[in-house]
Design a protein around this motif. Structure first.
Motif, PDB file in Angstrom:
ATOM      1  N   ASP A   1       0.830  -1.215   0.000  1.00  0.00           N
ATOM      2  CA  ASP A   1       0.000   0.000   0.000  1.00  0.00           C
ATOM      3  C   ASP A   1       0.863   1.264   0.000  1.00  0.00           C
ATOM      4  OD1 ASP A   1      -2.291  -1.512   0.034  1.00  0.00           O
ATOM      5  OD2 ASP A   1      -2.536  -1.439   2.216  1.00  0.00           O
ATOM      6  N   ARG A   2       1.988   1.200   0.690  1.00  0.00           N
ATOM      7  CA  ARG A   2       2.840   2.379   0.799  1.00  0.00           C
ATOM      8  C   ARG A   2       3.497   2.742  -0.532  1.00  0.00           C
ATOM      9  NH1 ARG A   2       5.618   0.730   4.770  1.00  0.00           N
ATOM     10  NH2 ARG A   2       7.679   0.312   3.882  1.00  0.00           N
ATOM     11  N   TYR A   3       3.808   1.752  -1.346  1.00  0.00           N
ATOM     12  CA  TYR A   3       4.501   2.024  -2.605  1.00  0.00           C
ATOM     13  C   TYR A   3       3.576   2.051  -3.814  1.00  0.00           C
ATOM     14  CZ  TYR A   3       9.045   1.840  -0.424  1.00  0.00           C
ATOM     15  OH  TYR A   3      10.140   2.133   0.340  1.00  0.00           O
ATOM     16  N   LEU A   4       2.328   1.669  -3.640  1.00  0.00           N
ATOM     17  CA  LEU A   4       1.392   1.633  -4.756  1.00  0.00           C
ATOM     18  C   LEU A   4       1.174   3.010  -5.389  1.00  0.00           C
ATOM     19  CD1 LEU A   4      -0.277  -0.375  -6.342  1.00  0.00           C
ATOM     20  CD2 LEU A   4      -2.160  -0.020  -4.748  1.00  0.00           C
ATOM     21  N   PRO A   5       0.996   4.087  -4.619  1.00  0.00           N
ATOM     22  CA  PRO A   5       0.826   5.413  -5.256  1.00  0.00           C
ATOM     23  C   PRO A   5       2.039   5.817  -6.096  1.00  0.00           C
ATOM     24  CG  PRO A   5       0.112   5.483  -2.966  1.00  0.00           C
ATOM     25  CD  PRO A   5       0.788   4.168  -3.158  1.00  0.00           C
ATOM     26  N   ASP A   6       3.254   5.547  -5.630  1.00  0.00           N
ATOM     27  CA  ASP A   6       4.453   5.883  -6.405  1.00  0.00           C
ATOM     28  C   ASP A   6       4.516   5.076  -7.692  1.00  0.00           C
ATOM     29  OD1 ASP A   6       5.214   7.633  -4.423  1.00  0.00           O
ATOM     30  OD2 ASP A   6       6.557   6.209  -3.444  1.00  0.00           O
ATOM     31  N   MET A   7       4.114   3.818  -7.617  1.00  0.00           N
ATOM     32  CA  MET A   7       4.124   2.989  -8.817  1.00  0.00           C
ATOM     33  C   MET A   7       3.096   3.487  -9.827  1.00  0.00           C
ATOM     34  SD  MET A   7       4.403  -0.655  -6.789  1.00  0.00           S
ATOM     35  CE  MET A   7       4.335  -1.697  -8.232  1.00  0.00           C
ATOM     36  N   ARG A   8       1.933   3.880  -9.357  1.00  0.00           N
ATOM     37  CA  ARG A   8       0.915   4.408 -10.266  1.00  0.00           C
ATOM     38  C   ARG A   8       1.345   5.741 -10.869  1.00  0.00           C
ATOM     39  NH1 ARG A   8      -4.140   2.954  -6.243  1.00  0.00           N
ATOM     40  NH2 ARG A   8      -4.543   0.830  -7.041  1.00  0.00           N
ATOM     41  N   GLU A   9       1.960   6.576 -10.052  1.00  0.00           N
ATOM     42  CA  GLU A   9       2.437   7.859 -10.564  1.00  0.00           C
ATOM     43  C   GLU A   9       3.494   7.649 -11.639  1.00  0.00           C
ATOM     44  OE1 GLU A   9       4.685  11.908  -8.953  1.00  0.00           O
ATOM     45  OE2 GLU A   9       3.931  10.414  -7.536  1.00  0.00           O
ATOM     46  N   TYR A  10       4.390   6.729 -11.409  1.00  0.00           N
ATOM     47  CA  TYR A  10       5.421   6.434 -12.413  1.00  0.00           C
ATOM     48  C   TYR A  10       4.780   5.898 -13.686  1.00  0.00           C
ATOM     49  CZ  TYR A  10       9.348   4.136 -14.696  1.00  0.00           C
ATOM     50  OH  TYR A  10      10.286   3.731 -15.624  1.00  0.00           O
ATOM     51  N   LYS A  11       3.800   4.992 -13.545  1.00  0.00           N
ATOM     52  CA  LYS A  11       3.135   4.441 -14.720  1.00  0.00           C
ATOM     53  C   LYS A  11       2.432   5.535 -15.506  1.00  0.00           C
ATOM     54  CE  LYS A  11      -0.953   2.801 -14.492  1.00  0.00           C
ATOM     55  NZ  LYS A  11      -2.191   2.028 -14.234  1.00  0.00           N
ATOM     56  N   ASN A  12       1.685   6.416 -14.829  1.00  0.00           N
ATOM     57  CA  ASN A  12       0.970   7.496 -15.516  1.00  0.00           C
ATOM     58  C   ASN A  12       1.937   8.457 -16.196  1.00  0.00           C
ATOM     59  OD1 ASN A  12      -1.525   6.483 -14.713  1.00  0.00           O
ATOM     60  ND2 ASN A  12      -1.539   7.675 -12.800  1.00  0.00           N
TER      61      ASN A  12
ATOM     62  N   MET B   1       2.055  -8.571  -7.655  1.00  0.00           N
ATOM     63  CA  MET B   1       1.566  -7.224  -7.937  1.00  0.00           C
ATOM     64  C   MET B   1       2.293  -6.692  -9.166  1.00  0.00           C
ATOM     65  SD  MET B   1       1.709  -3.800  -5.600  1.00  0.00           S
ATOM     66  CE  MET B   1       3.483  -3.864  -5.598  1.00  0.00           C
ATOM     67  N   ARG B   2       1.546  -6.053 -10.033  1.00  0.00           N
ATOM     68  CA  ARG B   2       2.135  -5.435 -11.219  1.00  0.00           C
ATOM     69  C   ARG B   2       1.421  -4.125 -11.490  1.00  0.00           C
ATOM     70  NH1 ARG B   2       4.780  -7.801 -16.191  1.00  0.00           N
ATOM     71  NH2 ARG B   2       4.929  -6.027 -17.601  1.00  0.00           N
ATOM     72  N   VAL B   3       2.214  -3.078 -11.656  1.00  0.00           N
ATOM     73  CA  VAL B   3       1.706  -1.761 -12.056  1.00  0.00           C
ATOM     74  C   VAL B   3       2.610  -1.280 -13.178  1.00  0.00           C
ATOM     75  CG1 VAL B   3       1.185   0.598 -11.366  1.00  0.00           C
ATOM     76  CG2 VAL B   3       0.872  -1.269  -9.737  1.00  0.00           C
ATOM     77  N   GLY B   4       2.112  -1.371 -14.405  1.00  0.00           N
ATOM     78  CA  GLY B   4       2.945  -1.019 -15.547  1.00  0.00           C
ATOM     79  C   GLY B   4       4.097  -1.987 -15.671  1.00  0.00           C
ATOM     80  N   GLU B   5       5.290  -1.455 -15.800  1.00  0.00           N
ATOM     81  CA  GLU B   5       6.461  -2.305 -15.980  1.00  0.00           C
ATOM     82  C   GLU B   5       7.029  -2.837 -14.660  1.00  0.00           C
ATOM     83  OE1 GLU B   5      10.070   0.998 -15.979  1.00  0.00           O
ATOM     84  OE2 GLU B   5       9.598  -0.110 -17.797  1.00  0.00           O
ATOM     85  N   ILE B   6       6.557  -2.312 -13.538  1.00  0.00           N
ATOM     86  CA  ILE B   6       7.071  -2.733 -12.232  1.00  0.00           C
ATOM     87  C   ILE B   6       6.267  -3.930 -11.740  1.00  0.00           C
ATOM     88  CG2 ILE B   6       7.527  -2.056  -9.856  1.00  0.00           C
ATOM     89  CD1 ILE B   6       7.733   0.809 -10.797  1.00  0.00           C
TER      90      ILE B   6
END
Length: 331
Positions: free
Chosen positions: A31-42, A126-131
């Protein structure tokens, strides 16, 4: 542009004693890193869509007034594509090939499950974009280690996520000596069999044979000391000679006991080696696993304190008292 990369995989060996709080803490790391991963993907999607619109403008494929609309459409297409998908799932592996699937461990743990159910392992994907991040434990019945993997290893956010997962795993990881103990339990079992064979069978049998041989030799010495061999004792002398040569032990000979000290050492050694062969590998404290986890933790504390104490009291203490002139050695 140069990028720094380093290994973002790690293996945690058994024993692994994991309770519900550990799994819920893993949820919090994600949960702590999910916003950063989404921001990077966007950000990646926006940059890719903007590049494509710029190329089309330079090629004259679209007009300036339609650039914004096309860019939004490209962004949406990319977000819906397989490359930039977002997924998050966890699994708790149960007996008979069953498993509980959910988005978070807190959801999986709260499922109505029979209290006698025993969890065998778990996984997080868990996968968000390339991460992409994976955590698995108990996926292989014969090798119940826990593995962590985050890709790509040259991405700063992926590296930070791996660092957080690695710190989480370090809270669960057993001390190195316990891992070595688990790897070498076969040696303790081998030593236990050897100790029982030598200490409880071989040495007592040898003691019995030696007792008969000693009695026979003692009688022969007396015979010689009494005047040597003559017609009256010649038959007995031949019997004694044959008994000595053949290693025969007369049934009437009383075998001297090995003593309490000997058997106490054999028993202590067997007890320690047997205890060392009993070990945990992977235990998850959910449902029936709660009782087993509690039992294993008590057992680990007992061994950690009990075995050194037994060795100290039975082996080291007598010598310490001897050095202090308070008792005989090994008493």
């Amino acid at each position: 542009m140069a990028k720094l990369s380093y290994p973002t995989t790690r293996t945690i060996k058994c024993p692994l004693l994991i309770d519900a709080a550990h799994l819920e803490a893993l949820d919090k790391v994600v949960d702590r890193y999910l916003p950063d991963m989404r921001e990077y993907k966007n950000r990646e999607v926006s940059e890719q869509a903007a590049r494509k619109v710029r190329d089309w403008l330079l090629e004259g494929v679209i007009k300036e007034e339609k650039a914004t609309a096309y860019e939004q459409k490209f962004k949406q297409d990319l977000l819906n594509s397989y490359e930039y998908r977002e997924s998050r799932s966890v699994s708790l592996y149960l007996t008979k090939g069953r498993e509980i699937q959910a988005k978070q461990f807190s959801e999986a743990i709260s499922q109505p499950v029979d209290g006698d159910e025993m969890p065998l392992g778990f996984s997080l994907h868990m996968r968000v974009g390339e991460i992409e991040a994976k955590v698995k434990a108990g996926a292989d019945f014969w090798d119940k280690k826990m593995t962590l993997a985050v890709e790509p290893n040259d991405n700063e956010i992926a590296q930070a996520l791996f660092g957080a997962l690695s710190n989480w795993a370090s809270d669960i990881e057993a001390p190195r000596w316990q891992q070595k103990w688990l790897e070498n339990t076969w040696l303790a079992g081998t030593l236990l069999v050897g100790l029982l064979f030598v200490g409880a069978i071989s040495i007592p049998l040898s003691n019995w044979r030696e007792a008969g041989s000693s009695a026979t030799k003692e009688e022969a010495h007396k015979l010689l000391a009494a005047g040597g061999i003559n017609a009256s004792n010649e038959q007995r002398a031949i019997e004694l000679l044959l008994a000595i040569e053949s290693g025969y032990s007369p049934p009437s000979v009383r075998t001297p006991p090995l003593g309490l000290k000997y058997w106490s050492y054999v028993s202590l050694g067997a007890l320690i080696l047997f205890a060392v062969t009993i070990y945990p590998d992977l235990c998850i404290g959910l449902w029936k696993g709660k009782r087993r986890l509690h039992t294993w933790r008590i057992w680990m504390r007992t061994l950690t304190i009990g075995i050194p104490s037994l060795i100290g009291v039975r082996v080291l203490l007598p010598w310490i008292l001897y050095w202090l002139n308070l008792g005989p050695p090994g008493h």
